[in-house]
Enzyme design. Structure first.
Site, PDB file in Angstrom:
ATOM      1  NE  ARG A  24      -4.239  -1.696   0.055  1.00 35.47           N
ATOM      2  CZ  ARG A  24      -5.210  -0.981   0.540  1.00 35.47           C
ATOM      3  NH1 ARG A  24      -5.493  -0.158   0.870  1.00 35.47           N
ATOM      4  NH2 ARG A  24      -6.319  -2.078   0.632  1.00 35.47           N
ATOM      5  N   GLY A  43      -2.235   2.185   9.729  1.00 32.18           N
ATOM      6  CA  GLY A  43      -1.389   0.398   9.716  1.00 32.18           C
ATOM      7  C   GLY A  43      -0.170   1.130  10.191  1.00 32.18           C
ATOM      8  CG  ASP A 156       5.663  -6.604   5.521  1.00 33.17           C
ATOM      9  OD1 ASP A 156       6.005  -6.875   6.544  1.00 33.17           O
ATOM     10  OD2 ASP A 156       5.024  -6.241   6.308  1.00 33.17           O
ATOM     11  CG  HIS A 180       7.506  -3.488   8.003  1.00 33.45           C
ATOM     12  ND1 HIS A 180       7.667  -2.380   9.180  1.00 33.45           N
ATOM     13  CD2 HIS A 180       8.152  -3.540   6.549  1.00 33.45           C
ATOM     14  CE1 HIS A 180       8.165  -1.237   8.310  1.00 33.45           C
ATOM     15  NE2 HIS A 180       7.872  -2.096   6.883  1.00 33.45           N
ATOM     16  CG  ASP A 388       2.274  -6.212  17.017  1.00 33.06           C
ATOM     17  OD1 ASP A 388       2.670  -6.778  15.247  1.00 33.06           O
ATOM     18  OD2 ASP A 388       1.622  -5.572  17.711  1.00 33.06           O
ATOM     19  CE1 TYR A 515      43.581 -40.539   0.318  1.00 31.81           C
ATOM     20  CE2 TYR A 515      41.490 -41.665   1.053  1.00 31.81           C
ATOM     21  CZ  TYR A 515      42.976 -41.420   0.093  1.00 31.81           C
ATOM     22  OH  TYR A 515      42.408 -42.922  -0.421  1.00 31.81           O
ATOM     23  CG  ASP A 699      36.017 -32.430  -1.343  1.00 34.38           C
ATOM     24  OD1 ASP A 699      37.387 -32.893   0.137  1.00 34.38           O
ATOM     25  OD2 ASP A 699      35.032 -32.373  -1.056  1.00 34.38           O
TER      26      ASP A 699
END
Ligand code: GDG
Length: 753
Positions: A24, A43, A156, A180, A388, A515, A699
């Site tokens: 938004r 919000g 978000d 968030h 939250d 090895y 490796d």
């Protein structure tokens, strides 16, 4: 090698333009009788980002909201005005895509899983397709808007695929992502349908930031468990690209609230009226979007419990609950609303008196001017989130308490609890104890109240949203610069003649060789990987050269190495990744630590045996210092999945010990941290100083400890693909054998001449 200068492309100028991308915009369209009108969005994201962009400038891209069919002309005019006047650019999503994306995957699948409510999860693949499509439309919009050097900041859970989509279109762009909401534990996250795609989508960013360290750790655990990706606390490598990880708790813009308190008339008048109305009563305040994660029902139940159990509070207290409607198109939210309405009626109906309404329930958004007045008025602010990301209401409340006269009661499940320890913490699931804490808050003595509140107040002022924004952008710039360094330090292919010439020029040389996977290919069972004669010959030739110190460092046991290499004269051997060392000139093994406890094996062995039971074809190898679970012969996908599970389980279990669980080539090995090749190196260097040629080849991960410790002019060689700190790579063990053979021949050639 060492660090090279940062590549030009990677430097982001400090003046770079910022592009914020979120679902938004901070502006919302509202349909009125006179056409579409602009309103501020509500919000947490809008509350936080709006002041930041107003202060520092930047463009904002976001969804304009559902379009409908009528009055498109007036709608377009408003959107054009947003772009021209405010630099807010609206993305249009077809209505069916918007619905599946927003009400579907984002809010009925991601939201419940990320907030630890898997029972609320609903998933349909059509909604997932809409989520992918919406992210794709966003990526198109951002790519069209983008200019070189822009900083892209994605926000978000609605846009978790966007970083990777942008990376594909804009490979050099600086892309940051902030989450968030919480990141769930590695027990819960795997429940998420399309979890792999979501993680891979996020990993397209240069910087991934979370509200708390806890969420960041949970993200790392999910990477390990779901994708089998190891990470460091601050970084994860995606192929040759680093992704920086950060915990950056969001703040608020304090002046947005304090200025209203200081000089707004409406606020002052409204406040005075409330003071008169609630005279003689203590005011409890709760401000939430009406979301099941915010714990509104639980709060009302706890409040009812409080009133019933403490009759002396009758007519002495009032709870003002602001519940802003949200996501009303989703059934769960409508059901919640119905249940809250019922409970509100029940509390006031059963517990109120003609003079007293114990609960004032406001089911709409109120003006910021009023909100601030309520914060000032409230004796206690009650934040009871079941989960939250942060919770800004807690921070806004303490901002409005410069004199320290108020108490914050805060759920321990809100991210804010991590930095607001002076609040009275509650477990909102425990209604009785919550009620008791509210009672305590109402009775807290003045000195304690002021001390707690002033400390909180000062901290929230200091850790404000501007500081948060600066830190995020600084970190994004650093992450991009790091990407440049990372790329510049990626290994080159080893050129055999070049390293042979360097070898020939050396007169005091150190050669350290792994090895399995380095000199020989992996065998199905460890005992099948015996060295072929050609390897023994090459090692003998190299080790017998008095100008060489040749060390074979392997994960194998001392007994095994003795059996295979005991006959090679002059060779140093390190067993179990360096837990024990045998010098070329003595015949006994020397442990790197004396007195190593081994009781831990009794605890770990049954766990590994349990995994053997579950995984046909796998087995446990017991070494002196380590236990190894081998799953090379297991069904590949199942084996990898179990290995991820085993490592995450052991990591938690061994966290306080000196033991670690490591993933190797189709193995999980539990061993002490000190048993590593880097430690052995120190021992070797005591005996072999003044070196003018150092060569190390390996490796797997255990070799990385060694590469990290070696001098920057050492020839460090990684065998095969995959991320490494080595300076060079060769494709496979055969190429490495050729190089060693060249070394051996150049030695004998000199002896002859
Ligand atoms: C998400 C995360 C995280 C509320 N009612 C009214 C009103 N508000 C404002 C508050 C506050 C904001 O809305 C709510 O923010 P929260 O942080 O509490 O929660 P979410 O909306 O869920 O936000 C959250 C946040 O993002 C930021 O990262 O903290 O965890 O879920 O600013 O003041 N504002 C007005 N009238 C109201 O009635 N004007």
């Amino acid at each position: 090698m060492g660090l090279q200068p940062v590549s030009k492309l990677a430097i982001v100028p400090a003046s770079a333009r910022l592009i914020v991308v979120s679902n938004r915009l901070p502006l919302t369209l509202r349909k009125t009788d006179d056409g579409w009108k602009t309103e501020p969005s509500s919000g947490g994201l809008a509350s936080a980002m709006n002041p930041l962009l107003r202060k520092d400038g930047g463009d904002w891209i976001g969804w304009a909201g559902v379009a409908g069919e009528q009055d498109q002309e007036s709608r377009r005019t408003v959107l054009e005005e947003w772009a021209e006047k405010d630099r807010r650019f609206a993305v249009e999503l077809p209505d069916d895509v918007a619905k599946g994306f927003y009400e579907g995957y984002a809010n009925q699948t991601l939201w419940p899983v990320f907030h630890n409510f898997p029972s609320q999860l609903k998933f349909v693949s059509k909604a997932w397709e809409a989520y992918v499509e919406a992210n794709r439309i966003f990526s198109q919009a951002v790519a069209e808007h983008y200019k070189q050097n822009d900083l892209i900041w994605v926000h978000d859970y609605h846009l978790m695929l966007l970083p990777q989509m942008l990376r594909e279109q804009l490979p050099d762009a600086a892309i940051g992502f902030f989450l968030h909401i919480p990141f769930p534990s590695s027990e819960i996250f795997p429940v998420l349908p399309r979890r792999e795609e979501v993680l891979e989508g996020l990993l397209g960013a240069d910087l991934l930031a979370f509200q708390t360290h806890g969420y960041l750790q949970q993200f790392r655990a999910a990477l390990l468990r779901v994708l089998g990706m190891e990470s460091k606390i601050e970084q994860v490598a995606v192929g040759s690209r680093p992704v920086r990880l950060e915990a950056l708790p969001i703040g608020i813009a304090p002046e947005e609230y304090t200025n209203l308190l200081k000089s707004d008339r409406t606020t002052a008048e409204q406040y005075a009226e409330w003071v008169a109305r609630y005279k003689g009563r203590k005011v409890l305040l709760a401000v939430d979007r009406l979301d099941y994660t915010k714990g509104v029902l639980e709060r009302l139940r706890a409040y009812a419990h409080l009133l019933r159990s403490s009759p002396e509070l009758k007519e002495k207290v009032v709870l003002i609950q602001i519940a802003v409607p949200t996501r009303e198109g989703i059934d769960t939210y409508q059901e919640l609303r119905t249940e809250v309405n019922r409970l509100v009626g029940e509390i006031n109906g059963k517990l109120g008196t003609p003079e007293w309404t114990p609960l004032v329930y406001i089911n709409r958004s109120i003006d910021r001017t009023e909100l601030v007045g309520l914060y000032k008025l409230a004796d206690v602010c009650w934040v009871g989130s079941l989960r939250d990301g942060m919770n800004l209401v807690a921070k806004e409340y303490v901002t409005c308490k410069p004199e320290g006269d108020g108490v914050l009661v805060l759920s321990e499940f809100a991210g804010a609890a991590a930095e607001m320890g002076e609040a009275l913490l509650i477990n909102p699931f425990d209604e009785e104890r919550t009620a008791a804490t509210i009672e305590r808050a109402l009775a807290l003595d003045e000195q304690e109240r002021r001390l707690r509140m002033t400390t909180l107040h000062n901290r929230v002022l200091r850790n404000n949203v501007f500081r948060w924004g600066e830190r995020f952008l600084a970190s994004l710039r650093e992450a991009v610069a790091e990407r440049g360094r990372f790329i510049d330090t990626q290994p080159q292919r080893l050129r055999p003649t070049e390293v042979r010439d360097a070898y020939a020029r050396g007169s005091r040389r150190l050669l350290i060789l792994d090895y399995d996977g380095t000199l020989v290919p992996f065998a199905k069972r460890p005992q099948q990987a015996a060295p072929p004669p050609v390897i023994l010959d090459t090692l003998s030739a190299l080790a017998s050269d008095p100008q060489n110190c040749v060390a074979l460092m392997s994960g194998r046991s001392a007994e095994n190495l003795d059996r295979w290499f005991g006959s090679v004269r002059g060779l140093w051997l390190a067993a179990e990744h360096g837990a024990e060392l045998k010098a070329s000139f003595i015949s006994t093994w020397e442990p790197l630590r004396s007195q190593v406890p081994a009781e831990w094996k009794n605890t770990v062995m049954p766990i590994l045996e349990h995994f053997v039971d579950r995984t046909p074809g796998s087995f446990v190898e017991e070494k002196k210092y380590a236990l190894v679970w081998h799953y090379r012969m297991a069904e590949p996908e199942f084996g990898e999945w179990l290995a991820n599970e085993l490592v995450s389980m052991l990591e938690a279990m061994l966290a306080e010990t000196e033991l670690r669980a490591f993933r190797g080539e189709k193995i999980v090995e539990v061993k002490p941290v000190w048993a590593n090749k880097g430690e052995v190196l120190n021992r070797l260097l005591v005996t072999w100083a003044d070196l003018d040629f150092i060569f190390a080849a390996g490796d797997d991960r255990t070799d990385e400890d060694l590469f990290e410790r070696l001098r920057s002019d050492a020839w460090t060689v990684h065998i095969g693909p995959g991320p490494t700190r080595a300076s060079y790579v060769v494709a496979d063990f055969e190429r490495l054998r050729q190089v060693l053979k060249l070394f051996a021949e150049s030695g004998s050639a000199r002896k002859v001449s």
